[in-house]
Design a protein around this motif. Structure first.
Motif, short mmCIF file in Angstrom:
data_model
loop_
_atom_site.label_atom_id
_atom_site.label_comp_id
_atom_site.label_asym_id
_atom_site.label_seq_id
_atom_site.Cartn_x
_atom_site.Cartn_y
_atom_site.Cartn_z
N LEU A 53 0.79 -1.32 -0.14
CA LEU A 53 0.15 -0.03 0.02
C LEU A 53 0.82 1.36 0.01
CD1 LEU A 53 -2.87 1.33 0.17
CD2 LEU A 53 -2.65 0.98 2.54
N PHE A 54 0.50 2.19 -0.83
CA PHE A 54 1.10 3.53 -0.86
C PHE A 54 0.02 4.55 -1.12
CE2 PHE A 54 1.43 1.80 -5.02
CZ PHE A 54 1.09 2.81 -5.81
N GLU A 55 0.52 5.81 -0.97
CA GLU A 55 -0.33 6.89 -1.15
C GLU A 55 0.51 8.10 -1.99
OE1 GLU A 55 -2.11 8.62 2.02
OE2 GLU A 55 -0.23 9.38 2.77
N PHE A 56 -0.27 8.79 -2.66
CA PHE A 56 0.28 10.14 -3.32
C PHE A 56 0.17 11.32 -2.64
CE2 PHE A 56 -0.47 7.12 -6.91
CZ PHE A 56 0.82 7.09 -7.38
N LYS A 57 1.29 12.16 -2.44
CA LYS A 57 1.24 13.19 -2.04
C LYS A 57 1.85 14.31 -3.03
CE LYS A 57 3.09 15.90 2.05
NZ LYS A 57 2.77 16.91 2.23
N LEU A 58 1.05 15.67 -3.23
CA LEU A 58 1.26 16.50 -4.24
C LEU A 58 2.29 17.38 -3.66
CD1 LEU A 58 0.62 17.69 -7.06
CD2 LEU A 58 -0.99 19.22 -5.98
#
Length: 97
Positions: A53-58
């Motif tokens: 699992l990962f997430e994106f950060k702008l």
């Protein structure tokens, strides 16, 4: 959970949301309607989710319409990715390292 970088690439004719997935950054064109581009991006994201699992950060300094669009887009994408990853785990489709 790992956090991956997302940026906005602004060019004269087109603007892109750039996602750091794997070795090569992938781009979603924000100024053109191209469902095949979006489909291929999601396929690459799905492959990444199988590894964990990962997430994106702008990371973007501008306060313009594209920034607002990308913030909302990434909020929805991160929520969907969490849900998809839970299903991958449930059906034992993740890659054990």
């Amino acid at each position: 959970m790992e956090t991956k970088k997302a940026t906005i690439k602004r060019e004269e004719l087109h603007t892109y949301l750039v996602l750091e997935v794997g070795d090569t950054p992938i781009q979603i064109t924000l100024t053109d309607d191209n469902p095949n581009n979006v489909k291929s991006v999601f396929n690459l994201i799905l492959k990444g989710l199988k590894k964990g699992l990962f997430e994106f950060k702008l990371e973007d300094e501008n306060s313009d319409l594209f920034n607002n669009i990308c913030v909302e887009y990434l909020n929805q994408l991160n929520t969907e990715m969490k849900s998809i990853h839970e299903e991958l785990v449930e059906y034992e489709l993740t890659e054990n390292e």
